[in-house]
Write an enzyme that holds these catalytic residues in place. Sequence first.
Site, mmCIF file in Angstrom:
data_model
loop_
_atom_site.group_PDB
_atom_site.id
_atom_site.type_symbol
_atom_site.label_atom_id
_atom_site.label_comp_id
_atom_site.label_asym_id
_atom_site.label_seq_id
_atom_site.Cartn_x
_atom_site.Cartn_y
_atom_site.Cartn_z
ATOM 1 N N THR A 93 0.801 -1.228 0.000
ATOM 2 C CA THR A 93 0.000 0.000 0.000
ATOM 3 C C THR A 93 0.833 1.277 0.000
ATOM 4 O OG1 THR A 93 -1.829 -1.074 1.132
ATOM 5 C CG2 THR A 93 -1.706 1.290 1.372
ATOM 6 N N SER B 163 -0.348 -9.873 -1.044
ATOM 7 C CA SER B 163 -1.088 -11.135 -1.073
ATOM 8 C C SER B 163 -0.531 -12.049 -2.182
ATOM 9 C CB SER B 163 -2.583 -10.887 -1.248
ATOM 10 O OG SER B 163 -2.812 -9.917 -2.232
ATOM 11 N N THR C 266 1.299 -4.939 3.986
ATOM 12 C CA THR C 266 1.107 -5.384 5.369
ATOM 13 C C THR C 266 0.463 -6.772 5.463
ATOM 14 O OG1 THR C 266 -1.051 -4.301 5.504
ATOM 15 C CG2 THR C 266 0.860 -3.031 6.237
ATOM 16 N N ASP C 267 -0.282 -7.171 4.417
ATOM 17 C CA ASP C 267 -1.056 -8.417 4.532
ATOM 18 C C ASP C 267 -0.193 -9.629 4.884
ATOM 19 O OD1 ASP C 267 -3.312 -6.999 3.976
ATOM 20 O OD2 ASP C 267 -3.517 -7.672 1.906
ATOM 21 N N THR D 71 -0.758 -23.106 19.654
ATOM 22 C CA THR D 71 -2.117 -22.740 20.085
ATOM 23 C C THR D 71 -2.721 -21.691 19.149
ATOM 24 O OG1 THR D 71 -3.460 -21.732 21.804
ATOM 25 C CG2 THR D 71 -1.151 -21.076 21.771
ATOM 26 N N GLN D 72 -4.015 -21.808 18.937
ATOM 27 C CA GLN D 72 -4.699 -20.797 18.121
ATOM 28 C C GLN D 72 -5.068 -19.576 18.950
ATOM 29 O OE1 GLN D 72 -9.137 -22.268 17.693
ATOM 30 N NE2 GLN D 72 -7.786 -23.912 17.075
#
Length: 332
Positions: A12, A56, A86-87, A268-269
Amino acid sequence: MDKILVLYTGGTIGMDYTLQGLMPVSGLFRSQIDTLDSIKDVELDLIEYEPLIDSSDIGLEHWQRIVQDIADNYDNYKGFIIIHGTDTMAYTASILAFALRGLGKPVILTGSQLPLVHRRSDGWNNLIDAVVAADRSDLNEVAISFNNKLLRGCRAQKVSTYRFFGFDSVDEEPLAEFGIHINWFTKRWLRANRFNFAPIIPKEAKILDLSMRPGFTTDFIIETLNNVEMDALVLQTYGSGNIPISNSRLLSSLRNAVERGVIIVNITQVIEGRVSNDYASSCLHDLGIISGCDMTIEAALAKLQILMSTGMSKKNIKAAISQNLVGELTEA
Ligand code: ASP
Protein backbone atom coordinates in the site's frame (compact mmCIF):
# COMPACT_ATOMS: atom_id res chain seq x y z
CA MET A 1 27.82 8.57 5.10
CA ASP A 2 25.94 5.43 6.21
CA LYS A 3 24.35 3.52 3.37
CA ILE A 4 21.11 1.57 3.62
CA LEU A 5 19.70 -0.60 0.88
CA VAL A 6 15.92 -0.42 0.37
CA LEU A 7 14.28 -3.37 -1.39
CA TYR A 8 10.90 -2.21 -2.61
CA THR A 9 8.56 -5.16 -3.23
CA GLY A 10 5.22 -3.27 -3.33
CA GLY A 11 2.39 -2.81 -0.82
CA THR A 12 0.00 0.00 0.00
CA ILE A 13 2.73 2.49 0.92
CA GLY A 14 3.70 3.05 -2.74
CA MET A 15 0.24 2.54 -4.21
CA ASP A 16 -2.04 5.05 -5.88
CA TYR A 17 -5.81 5.20 -6.29
CA THR A 18 -6.86 3.80 -9.69
CA LEU A 19 -10.20 2.84 -11.24
CA GLN A 20 -9.53 -0.78 -10.16
CA GLY A 21 -8.69 0.27 -6.58
CA LEU A 22 -5.32 0.80 -4.88
CA MET A 23 -2.42 -0.50 -7.01
CA PRO A 24 1.39 -0.19 -6.89
CA VAL A 25 2.68 2.35 -9.41
CA SER A 26 6.20 1.94 -10.74
CA GLY A 27 8.54 4.87 -9.91
CA LEU A 28 6.13 6.55 -7.48
CA PHE A 29 7.78 5.43 -4.24
CA ARG A 30 11.23 6.43 -5.52
CA SER A 31 10.04 9.96 -6.31
CA GLN A 32 8.41 10.19 -2.87
CA ILE A 33 11.44 9.15 -0.82
CA ASP A 34 13.68 11.48 -2.82
CA THR A 35 11.83 14.35 -1.12
CA LEU A 36 12.75 13.18 2.40
CA ASP A 37 15.02 15.89 3.82
CA SER A 38 14.86 14.45 7.32
CA ILE A 39 16.92 11.42 6.38
CA LYS A 40 19.48 13.17 4.20
CA ASP A 41 22.28 12.15 6.61
CA VAL A 42 21.75 8.54 5.51
CA GLU A 43 22.18 7.47 1.90
CA LEU A 44 19.34 5.26 0.68
CA ASP A 45 19.87 3.08 -2.38
CA LEU A 46 16.65 1.66 -3.79
CA ILE A 47 16.00 -1.51 -5.76
CA GLU A 48 12.46 -1.51 -7.13
CA TYR A 49 11.14 -5.01 -7.85
CA GLU A 50 9.44 -5.67 -11.14
CA PRO A 51 6.54 -6.24 -11.02
CA LEU A 52 5.62 -4.47 -7.80
CA ILE A 53 3.05 -6.56 -5.97
CA ASP A 54 0.24 -6.44 -3.50
CA SER A 55 1.75 -8.63 -0.78
CA SER A 56 -1.09 -11.13 -1.07
CA ASP A 57 0.92 -12.29 -4.13
CA ILE A 58 4.12 -12.94 -2.15
CA GLY A 59 5.62 -16.40 -2.40
CA LEU A 60 8.70 -18.55 -2.52
CA GLU A 61 10.30 -16.80 -5.53
CA HIS A 62 10.04 -13.38 -3.87
CA TRP A 63 11.58 -14.71 -0.67
CA GLN A 64 14.40 -16.30 -2.66
CA ARG A 65 15.06 -12.98 -4.38
CA ILE A 66 15.00 -10.93 -1.16
CA VAL A 67 17.43 -13.31 0.57
CA GLN A 68 19.69 -13.30 -2.50
CA ASP A 69 19.62 -9.49 -2.79
CA ILE A 70 20.57 -9.11 0.87
CA ALA A 71 23.33 -11.71 0.46
CA ASP A 72 24.73 -10.03 -2.68
CA ASN A 73 24.79 -6.60 -1.05
CA TYR A 74 25.56 -7.63 2.52
CA ASP A 75 29.06 -6.16 2.77
CA ASN A 76 28.20 -2.85 1.11
CA TYR A 77 25.41 -1.65 3.40
CA LYS A 78 24.97 -0.86 7.08
CA GLY A 79 21.40 -2.11 7.08
CA PHE A 80 18.47 -3.13 4.91
CA ILE A 81 14.86 -2.01 4.61
CA ILE A 82 12.20 -4.13 2.92
CA ILE A 83 9.18 -2.17 1.73
CA HIS A 84 6.32 -4.65 1.83
CA GLY A 85 2.53 -4.84 1.93
CA THR A 86 1.11 -5.38 5.37
CA ASP A 87 -1.06 -8.42 4.53
CA THR A 88 1.81 -10.90 4.51
CA MET A 89 4.59 -8.83 6.06
CA ALA A 90 4.73 -11.05 9.16
CA TYR A 91 5.27 -14.14 6.96
CA THR A 92 8.14 -12.53 5.06
CA ALA A 93 9.63 -11.22 8.31
CA SER A 94 9.57 -14.75 9.76
CA ILE A 95 11.05 -16.30 6.63
CA LEU A 96 13.89 -13.74 6.65
CA ALA A 97 14.50 -14.17 10.39
CA PHE A 98 15.29 -17.86 9.85
CA ALA A 99 16.82 -17.61 6.37
CA LEU A 100 19.34 -14.85 7.19
CA ARG A 101 21.41 -17.17 9.38
CA GLY A 102 24.22 -15.41 11.22
CA LEU A 103 22.73 -11.96 10.51
CA GLY A 104 24.88 -9.20 11.97
CA LYS A 105 22.95 -6.16 10.68
CA PRO A 106 19.43 -4.74 10.90
CA VAL A 107 16.85 -5.87 8.34
CA ILE A 108 13.70 -3.76 8.83
CA LEU A 109 10.38 -4.40 7.11
CA THR A 110 7.89 -1.62 6.80
CA GLY A 111 4.84 -0.46 4.87
CA SER A 112 1.66 1.40 5.73
CA GLN A 113 -2.10 1.27 6.07
CA LEU A 114 -2.61 4.42 3.94
CA PRO A 115 -0.49 5.11 0.85
CA LEU A 116 2.05 7.95 0.86
CA VAL A 117 -0.13 9.77 -1.69
CA HIS A 118 -2.77 10.11 1.04
CA ARG A 119 -2.22 13.23 3.11
CA ARG A 120 -2.79 11.31 6.39
CA SER A 121 -0.52 8.43 5.45
CA ASP A 122 1.16 6.54 8.28
CA GLY A 123 3.87 5.59 5.79
CA TRP A 124 6.22 8.52 6.42
CA ASN A 125 6.50 7.74 10.13
CA ASN A 126 6.94 4.03 9.58
CA LEU A 127 9.56 4.66 6.93
CA ILE A 128 11.61 7.18 8.90
CA ASP A 129 11.55 4.94 11.99
CA ALA A 130 12.71 2.07 9.75
CA VAL A 131 15.63 4.18 8.50
CA VAL A 132 16.64 5.07 12.05
CA ALA A 133 16.48 1.40 13.09
CA ALA A 134 18.34 0.20 9.98
CA ASP A 135 21.12 2.66 10.86
CA ARG A 136 21.84 0.99 14.24
CA SER A 137 25.13 -0.89 14.31
CA ASP A 138 24.07 -3.02 17.31
CA LEU A 139 20.80 -4.42 15.91
CA ASN A 140 21.37 -7.89 14.49
CA GLU A 141 17.91 -8.99 13.61
CA VAL A 142 14.85 -8.81 11.39
CA ALA A 143 12.24 -6.39 12.69
CA ILE A 144 9.04 -4.64 11.64
CA SER A 145 8.77 -0.86 12.01
CA PHE A 146 5.12 0.09 12.37
CA ASN A 147 3.02 2.62 14.26
CA ASN A 148 5.85 3.97 16.44
CA LYS A 149 7.11 0.54 17.42
CA LEU A 150 9.88 -1.78 16.37
CA LEU A 151 8.74 -5.40 16.72
CA ARG A 152 10.72 -8.60 16.41
CA GLY A 153 9.84 -9.86 12.93
CA CYS A 154 9.31 -13.51 13.86
CA ARG A 155 6.96 -12.53 16.72
CA ALA A 156 4.85 -9.96 14.91
CA GLN A 157 1.37 -10.47 13.45
CA LYS A 158 -1.01 -8.25 11.53
CA VAL A 159 -3.75 -7.32 13.99
CA SER A 160 -5.79 -4.65 12.22
CA THR A 161 -6.85 -3.86 8.68
CA TYR A 162 -7.94 -0.32 9.50
CA ARG A 163 -6.07 1.07 12.49
CA PHE A 164 -2.56 2.48 12.21
CA PHE A 165 -1.88 -0.03 15.01
CA GLY A 166 -1.54 -2.68 12.31
CA PHE A 167 0.96 -5.02 13.98
CA ASP A 168 1.59 -6.40 17.41
CA SER A 169 3.76 -9.05 19.02
CA VAL A 170 1.67 -10.17 21.98
CA ASP A 171 4.08 -12.73 23.40
CA GLU A 172 7.15 -10.47 23.10
CA GLU A 173 7.76 -6.87 24.17
CA PRO A 174 8.75 -4.39 21.43
CA LEU A 175 12.41 -3.87 20.53
CA ALA A 176 11.95 -0.09 20.49
CA GLU A 177 9.31 2.60 20.91
CA PHE A 178 9.44 5.79 18.87
CA GLY A 179 7.98 8.71 20.83
CA ILE A 180 9.41 12.18 21.40
CA HIS A 181 12.44 10.19 22.50
CA ILE A 182 13.29 6.80 21.12
CA ASN A 183 13.37 3.99 23.68
CA TRP A 184 15.74 1.35 22.37
CA PHE A 185 15.13 -1.73 24.53
CA THR A 186 18.55 -3.11 23.73
CA LYS A 187 18.42 -5.73 26.51
CA ARG A 188 15.67 -7.49 24.49
CA TRP A 189 17.73 -7.56 21.29
CA LEU A 190 19.46 -10.64 19.97
CA ARG A 191 23.11 -10.72 20.90
CA ALA A 192 25.74 -10.09 18.24
CA ASN A 193 26.20 -13.19 16.18
CA ARG A 194 29.10 -15.52 16.82
CA PHE A 195 28.71 -17.11 13.42
CA ASN A 196 29.40 -15.80 9.94
CA PHE A 197 26.52 -14.66 7.78
CA ALA A 198 25.40 -17.78 5.91
CA PRO A 199 21.95 -17.20 4.39
CA ILE A 200 19.70 -20.07 3.42
CA ILE A 201 17.78 -19.76 0.17
CA PRO A 202 14.20 -20.97 0.88
CA LYS A 203 13.18 -24.10 -1.02
CA GLU A 204 9.84 -25.65 -1.88
CA ALA A 205 8.35 -27.88 0.84
CA LYS A 206 4.91 -29.35 1.38
CA ILE A 207 3.87 -27.69 4.61
CA LEU A 208 0.27 -27.33 5.65
CA ASP A 209 -1.51 -25.72 8.55
CA LEU A 210 -4.82 -26.93 9.91
CA SER A 211 -6.88 -25.41 12.67
CA MET A 212 -9.03 -27.40 15.10
CA ARG A 213 -12.60 -26.03 15.23
CA PRO A 214 -15.11 -27.87 17.43
CA GLY A 215 -17.73 -29.70 15.41
CA PHE A 216 -16.37 -28.40 12.11
CA THR A 217 -12.92 -29.54 11.07
CA THR A 218 -12.07 -32.77 12.90
CA ASP A 219 -13.26 -35.14 10.15
CA PHE A 220 -11.64 -32.99 7.50
CA ILE A 221 -8.34 -33.02 9.44
CA ILE A 222 -8.50 -36.82 9.73
CA GLU A 223 -9.11 -37.16 5.97
CA THR A 224 -6.31 -34.75 5.16
CA LEU A 225 -3.89 -36.54 7.47
CA ASN A 226 -4.78 -39.90 5.93
CA ASN A 227 -4.78 -38.88 2.27
CA VAL A 228 -2.65 -35.81 1.59
CA GLU A 229 1.07 -36.08 1.00
CA MET A 230 2.93 -33.55 3.13
CA ASP A 231 6.33 -32.96 4.73
CA ALA A 232 5.05 -31.11 7.75
CA LEU A 233 1.88 -29.91 9.40
CA VAL A 234 1.30 -27.07 11.84
CA LEU A 235 -1.73 -27.98 13.91
CA GLN A 236 -3.42 -24.98 15.51
CA THR A 237 -4.97 -26.39 18.65
CA TYR A 238 -7.18 -25.12 21.48
CA GLY A 239 -5.98 -23.35 24.63
CA SER A 240 -2.73 -24.73 25.94
CA GLY A 241 -2.30 -27.00 22.92
CA ASN A 242 -5.34 -29.22 23.48
CA ILE A 243 -7.09 -31.53 21.03
CA PRO A 244 -10.19 -33.78 21.42
CA ILE A 245 -8.39 -36.80 22.88
CA SER A 246 -11.59 -38.83 23.09
CA ASN A 247 -11.58 -39.00 19.27
CA SER A 248 -9.62 -42.19 18.61
CA ARG A 249 -9.79 -41.75 14.81
CA LEU A 250 -8.07 -38.40 15.12
CA LEU A 251 -5.40 -39.80 17.44
CA SER A 252 -4.61 -42.71 15.15
CA SER A 253 -4.46 -40.53 12.03
CA LEU A 254 -2.03 -38.21 13.84
CA ARG A 255 0.06 -41.16 15.05
CA ASN A 256 0.10 -42.73 11.56
CA ALA A 257 1.16 -39.46 9.94
CA VAL A 258 4.04 -39.08 12.40
CA GLU A 259 5.07 -42.70 11.68
CA ARG A 260 5.01 -41.92 7.94
CA GLY A 261 7.53 -39.16 8.62
CA VAL A 262 5.29 -36.09 8.70
CA ILE A 263 6.64 -33.50 11.15
CA ILE A 264 3.65 -32.26 13.17
CA VAL A 265 4.02 -29.08 15.21
CA ASN A 266 1.47 -28.08 17.84
CA ILE A 267 0.79 -24.37 18.32
CA THR A 268 -2.12 -22.74 20.08
CA GLN A 269 -4.70 -20.80 18.12
CA VAL A 270 -5.08 -18.47 21.11
CA ILE A 271 -3.40 -15.14 20.44
CA GLU A 272 -1.51 -14.93 23.72
CA GLY A 273 0.05 -17.93 25.43
CA ARG A 274 1.75 -21.20 24.72
CA VAL A 275 1.47 -24.94 24.36
CA SER A 276 1.97 -26.63 27.73
CA ASN A 277 1.65 -30.08 29.22
CA ASP A 278 -0.92 -28.97 31.76
CA TYR A 279 -3.81 -31.09 30.44
CA ALA A 280 -4.07 -34.71 29.40
CA SER A 281 -5.39 -33.33 26.11
CA SER A 282 -2.22 -31.29 25.55
CA CYS A 283 0.26 -34.15 26.08
CA LEU A 284 0.69 -34.70 22.38
CA HIS A 285 4.38 -35.63 22.58
CA ASP A 286 3.24 -39.25 23.24
CA LEU A 287 1.94 -39.17 19.66
CA GLY A 288 5.27 -37.82 18.40
CA ILE A 289 3.89 -34.30 17.96
CA ILE A 290 6.29 -31.47 18.74
CA SER A 291 5.47 -28.44 20.85
CA GLY A 292 5.75 -25.16 18.99
CA CYS A 293 5.77 -23.40 22.41
CA ASP A 294 4.48 -19.83 21.86
CA MET A 295 5.37 -19.48 18.18
CA THR A 296 3.04 -17.57 15.89
CA ILE A 297 1.61 -19.43 12.92
CA GLU A 298 3.81 -17.29 10.65
CA ALA A 299 6.94 -18.23 12.59
CA ALA A 300 6.05 -21.93 12.81
CA LEU A 301 5.50 -22.22 9.04
CA ALA A 302 8.61 -20.19 8.22
CA LYS A 303 10.79 -22.15 10.64
CA LEU A 304 9.73 -25.45 9.10
CA GLN A 305 10.25 -24.11 5.58
CA ILE A 306 13.76 -22.80 6.26
CA LEU A 307 14.91 -25.77 8.36
CA MET A 308 13.77 -28.04 5.52
CA SER A 309 15.64 -25.85 3.03
CA THR A 310 18.93 -26.61 4.85
CA GLY A 311 18.73 -30.32 4.08
CA MET A 312 18.90 -31.14 7.81
CA SER A 313 17.64 -34.57 8.87
CA LYS A 314 14.04 -34.82 10.12
CA LYS A 315 15.38 -35.83 13.53
CA ASN A 316 17.42 -32.62 13.78
CA ILE A 317 14.56 -30.49 12.45
CA LYS A 318 12.27 -31.93 15.12
CA ALA A 319 14.82 -31.17 17.81
CA ALA A 320 15.23 -27.57 16.56
CA ILE A 321 11.51 -26.83 16.43
CA SER A 322 11.11 -26.32 20.20
CA GLN A 323 14.48 -24.56 20.51
CA ASN A 324 14.76 -20.79 20.41
CA LEU A 325 16.84 -19.97 17.30
CA VAL A 326 16.23 -16.27 16.62
CA GLY A 327 13.94 -15.10 19.42
CA GLU A 328 10.85 -16.72 17.88
CA LEU A 329 9.81 -18.63 20.99
CA THR A 330 10.15 -18.79 24.73
CA GLU A 331 11.55 -22.17 25.73
CA ALA A 332 9.70 -23.97 28.51
N1 ASP B 1 -3.06 -5.40 0.30
C1 ASP B 1 -1.93 -4.59 0.74
C2 ASP B 1 -0.69 -5.46 0.67
O1 ASP B 1 -0.48 -6.27 1.52
C3 ASP B 1 -2.16 -4.11 2.13
C4 ASP B 1 -1.10 -3.18 2.66
O2 ASP B 1 -0.01 -3.06 2.16
O3 ASP B 1 -1.38 -2.57 3.72
O4 ASP B 1 0.08 -5.32 -0.25
